[in-house]
Design a protein around this motif. Structure first.
Motif, mmCIF file in Angstrom:
data_model
loop_
_atom_site.group_PDB
_atom_site.id
_atom_site.type_symbol
_atom_site.label_atom_id
_atom_site.label_comp_id
_atom_site.label_asym_id
_atom_site.label_seq_id
_atom_site.Cartn_x
_atom_site.Cartn_y
_atom_site.Cartn_z
ATOM 1 N N GLU A 10 0.824 -1.209 0.000
ATOM 2 C CA GLU A 10 0.000 0.000 0.000
ATOM 3 C C GLU A 10 0.857 1.258 0.000
ATOM 4 O O GLU A 10 0.571 2.224 -0.696
ATOM 5 N N GLN A 11 1.909 1.255 0.826
ATOM 6 C CA GLN A 11 2.740 2.443 0.968
ATOM 7 C C GLN A 11 3.638 2.683 -0.245
ATOM 8 O O GLN A 11 3.790 3.826 -0.700
ATOM 9 N N PHE A 12 4.240 1.619 -0.766
ATOM 10 C CA PHE A 12 5.297 1.800 -1.763
ATOM 11 C C PHE A 12 4.964 1.230 -3.141
ATOM 12 O O PHE A 12 5.730 1.449 -4.082
ATOM 13 N N GLY A 13 3.856 0.506 -3.268
ATOM 14 C CA GLY A 13 3.543 -0.135 -4.539
ATOM 15 C C GLY A 13 3.441 0.835 -5.692
ATOM 16 O O GLY A 13 3.954 0.579 -6.791
ATOM 17 N N TRP A 14 2.787 1.977 -5.460
ATOM 18 C CA TRP A 14 2.622 2.936 -6.560
ATOM 19 C C TRP A 14 3.951 3.555 -6.964
ATOM 20 O O TRP A 14 4.173 3.845 -8.154
ATOM 21 N N ARG A 15 4.847 3.723 -6.012
ATOM 22 C CA ARG A 15 6.171 4.267 -6.340
ATOM 23 C C ARG A 15 6.985 3.244 -7.146
ATOM 24 O O ARG A 15 7.699 3.599 -8.092
ATOM 25 N N VAL A 16 6.887 1.973 -6.769
ATOM 26 C CA VAL A 16 7.579 0.925 -7.512
ATOM 27 C C VAL A 16 7.067 0.865 -8.941
ATOM 28 O O VAL A 16 7.847 0.817 -9.903
ATOM 29 N N ILE A 19 -6.976 -7.962 0.308
ATOM 30 C CA ILE A 19 -7.246 -8.684 -0.937
ATOM 31 C C ILE A 19 -6.928 -7.798 -2.140
ATOM 32 O O ILE A 19 -6.446 -8.270 -3.169
ATOM 33 N N ALA A 20 -7.173 -6.491 -2.012
ATOM 34 C CA ALA A 20 -6.821 -5.570 -3.102
ATOM 35 C C ALA A 20 -5.320 -5.584 -3.354
ATOM 36 O O ALA A 20 -4.861 -5.596 -4.507
ATOM 37 N N ALA A 21 -4.521 -5.594 -2.282
ATOM 38 C CA ALA A 21 -3.064 -5.645 -2.434
ATOM 39 C C ALA A 21 -2.636 -6.940 -3.105
ATOM 40 O O ALA A 21 -1.718 -6.952 -3.934
ATOM 41 N N ILE A 22 -3.293 -8.035 -2.764
ATOM 42 C CA ILE A 22 -2.982 -9.325 -3.387
ATOM 43 C C ILE A 22 -3.247 -9.274 -4.888
ATOM 44 O O ILE A 22 -2.437 -9.727 -5.698
ATOM 45 N N TYR A 23 -4.373 -8.700 -5.278
ATOM 46 C CA TYR A 23 -4.690 -8.561 -6.702
ATOM 47 C C TYR A 23 -3.674 -7.667 -7.414
ATOM 48 O O TYR A 23 -3.328 -7.904 -8.584
ATOM 49 N N ARG A 24 -3.198 -6.623 -6.740
ATOM 50 C CA ARG A 24 -2.305 -5.670 -7.396
ATOM 51 C C ARG A 24 -0.913 -6.236 -7.642
ATOM 52 O O ARG A 24 -0.164 -5.705 -8.460
ATOM 53 N N GLY A 27 -6.453 -6.689 -11.135
ATOM 54 C CA GLY A 27 -5.296 -6.084 -10.501
ATOM 55 C C GLY A 27 -4.906 -4.778 -11.158
ATOM 56 O O GLY A 27 -4.579 -3.796 -10.471
ATOM 57 N N ALA A 28 -4.931 -4.748 -12.491
ATOM 58 C CA ALA A 28 -4.590 -3.517 -13.207
ATOM 59 C C ALA A 28 -5.579 -2.410 -12.882
ATOM 60 O O ALA A 28 -5.200 -1.243 -12.688
ATOM 61 N N MET A 29 -6.845 -2.755 -12.801
ATOM 62 C CA MET A 29 -7.870 -1.770 -12.475
ATOM 63 C C MET A 29 -7.674 -1.223 -11.062
ATOM 64 O O MET A 29 -7.762 -0.007 -10.818
ATOM 65 N N LEU A 30 -7.387 -2.114 -10.121
ATOM 66 C CA LEU A 30 -7.163 -1.673 -8.743
ATOM 67 C C LEU A 30 -5.915 -0.816 -8.630
ATOM 68 O O LEU A 30 -5.891 0.163 -7.869
ATOM 69 N N ARG A 31 -4.862 -1.155 -9.360
ATOM 70 C CA ARG A 31 -3.652 -0.324 -9.327
ATOM 71 C C ARG A 31 -3.950 1.064 -9.867
ATOM 72 O O ARG A 31 -3.486 2.066 -9.320
ATOM 73 N N HIS A 32 -4.723 1.136 -10.930
ATOM 74 C CA HIS A 32 -5.042 2.429 -11.529
ATOM 75 C C HIS A 32 -5.738 3.348 -10.531
ATOM 76 O O HIS A 32 -5.368 4.510 -10.372
ATOM 77 N N HIS A 33 -6.735 2.798 -9.831
ATOM 78 C CA HIS A 33 -7.523 3.646 -8.922
ATOM 79 C C HIS A 33 -6.868 3.780 -7.553
ATOM 80 O O HIS A 33 -6.750 4.889 -7.020
ATOM 81 N N GLN A 34 -6.442 2.671 -6.973
ATOM 82 C CA GLN A 34 -5.901 2.727 -5.614
ATOM 83 C C GLN A 34 -4.594 3.494 -5.571
ATOM 84 O O GLN A 34 -4.367 4.294 -4.669
#
Length: 430
Positions: free
Chosen positions: A95-101, A166-171, A405-412
């Motif tokens: 959650e904290q670093f996924g978007w930066r990665v 579960i959202a993190a798992i999908y991402r 997962g792609a959809m959740l990454r886009h929004h989350q």
């Protein structure tokens, strides 16, 4: 010419690993060892403070880097490192670093080490609280230990924690699952694609052929990090309900309770007159386990699989636990001790194993067989590496197959990114 540089792995740890304090820390070190055997270059980073029992990663050739939450310094760090694989230690780090990665290293394989399903553990803890509120003097917890998976799913699905986890798992591209029960729960009820999940249980290097003999052992033992809520609850249940029943049948019996980060509330339970000894942290957990006759693990809630029980089998020490304690650990194989659902049944099984050499040796043999068939590093280490390499080789198609997962990454990630940037800007003005 193809690149000859070693595969670079960045691990983002929720905490610095403490293999002698918790099963999670031990599992992380087992994963690291599997990577080191491939010659991969590992950097371990964490925003957490240094614990007193931290593993010495530097001696293994692992780079250690402290990182900060909500700080763009991480962007520079990961861009320069350019890892091929990023492993998040628990979903909060994703959650904290996924978007930066994803922003700075989009082709890096993103792997989540779940440790256990925290939302499952939390749901079971709430069930226990409700059960005790209904009847504080209950002895039988069978209603907690045997719900259908569908019932468990329905209790989890409405919680914020489950939705986040579960959202993190999908991402992520791949999720390391320590328990087959949890894999089934995710696939059958949360509809997570099985291709996103890889069974990676606790691992042992080898199975010992000799143990301290029955007649040279004494005492009951309980061990576990006191910061882990299921362990503290188990100690309380032993103190108030289970241990008095054992002492009725074995008046001179002793229970030795070991645990890292022992709080005053646990120390206050120490009562030598009752044979109940709270002994703080064990310098060598396997040594004290090897000299105990019975390992007690009466867990009323929890998730994942239990390091203390794996250690008990490794030391040839039969254990007495609950269905939660044994969950995901033995498949169709016989258990290395006893699995019971009430204080009275746990006490009776513990006394019987303590007094019967035949039953004790049979339980020991079951534990040895379990380790050999389900927990060898030589099996699971290469399987983990093979799964990671297969995901890397087909990463583009693998991600296309995971549209959710792609959809959740886009929004989350957008909302997480903006919140993180707002916190960073706010911190600069303070």
């Amino acid at each position: 010419m193809p690149s000859t540089r070693p595969t670079r792995v960045l691990i983002i740890g929720y905490v610095w690993p403490e293999p002698r304090s918790s099963a999670a820390g031990g599992h992380m070190m087992q994963i690291i060892e599997s990577f080191l055997q491939q010659g991969w270059h590992i950097t371990f980073s964490s925003p957490a403070g240094i614990g007193e029992h931290k593993a010495d990663l530097a001696t293994l050739g692992i780079d250690e880097v402290s990182i900060a939450l909500n700080n763009s310094s991480f962007d520079t760090f990961i861009t320069e490192l350019a890892p091929d694989i990023v492993l998040f230690d628990r979903f909060m780090m994703e959650e904290q670093f996924g978007w930066r990665v994803e922003k700075h290293c989009p082709q890096a394989l993103r792997v989540l080490e779940t440790s256990d399903l925290q939302s499952l553990r939390d749901a079971r803890q709430q069930q226990l609280k409700a059960r005790l509120k209904l009847d504080a003097d209950t002895d039988d917890f069978s209603s907690l230990f045997a719900p259908a998976q569908r019932e468990t799913f329905e209790q989890m699905a409405v919680t914020d924690l489950a939705q986040r986890e579960i959202a993190a798992i999908y991402r992520c591209d791949l999720n390391l699952m320590i328990s087959e029960y949890e894999i089934d729960l995710l696939v059958e009820h949360f509809k997570v694609p099985r291709a996103l999940l890889h069974w990676c249980p606790l691992m042992v290097d080898s199975v010992p052929g000799q143990f301290v003999p029955f007649d040279q052992r004494q005492h009951f033992l309980s061990i576990g990090n006191f910061r882990h809520a299921p362990n503290w609850d188990a100690v309380l249940w032993m103190k108030t309900a289970i241990w008095p029943l054992i002492r009725q049948q074995l008046p001179t019996a002793q229970l030795h309770v070991y645990g890292a980060y022992t709080p005053p509330k646990a120390t206050a339970l120490h009562n030598p007159a009752q044979g109940f000894h709270v002994l703080n942290w064990a310098e060598d957990a396997l040594e004290v386990m090897s000299n105990a006759r019975i390992c007690m693990a009466p867990l009323r809630f929890g998730a994942g699989i239990k390091g203390k029980i794996a250690d008990a089998m490794l030391c040839g020490t039969p254990n007495v636990t609950t269905p939660v304690g044994a969950e995901g650990m033995h498949g169709d194989l016989p258990w290395a001790g006893a699995i019971e659902q009430s204080a009275s049944a746990i006490a009776a099984a513990a006394v019987q194993l303590y007094q019967s050499p035949d039953a004790w040796h049979q339980a020991q043999q079951h534990g040895t067989a379990l380790l050999a068939q389900r927990y060898l590093q030589s099996t699971h280490g290469p399987a983990l590496v093979e799964c990671i390499e297969a995901c890397r080789a087909g990463l583009q198609q693998h991600r296309r197959n995971n549209f959710t997962g792609a959809m959740l990454r886009h929004h989350q990630h957008k909302s997480t990114q903006y919140m993180s940037q707002w916190i960073e800007a706010k911190n600069r003005t303070v």
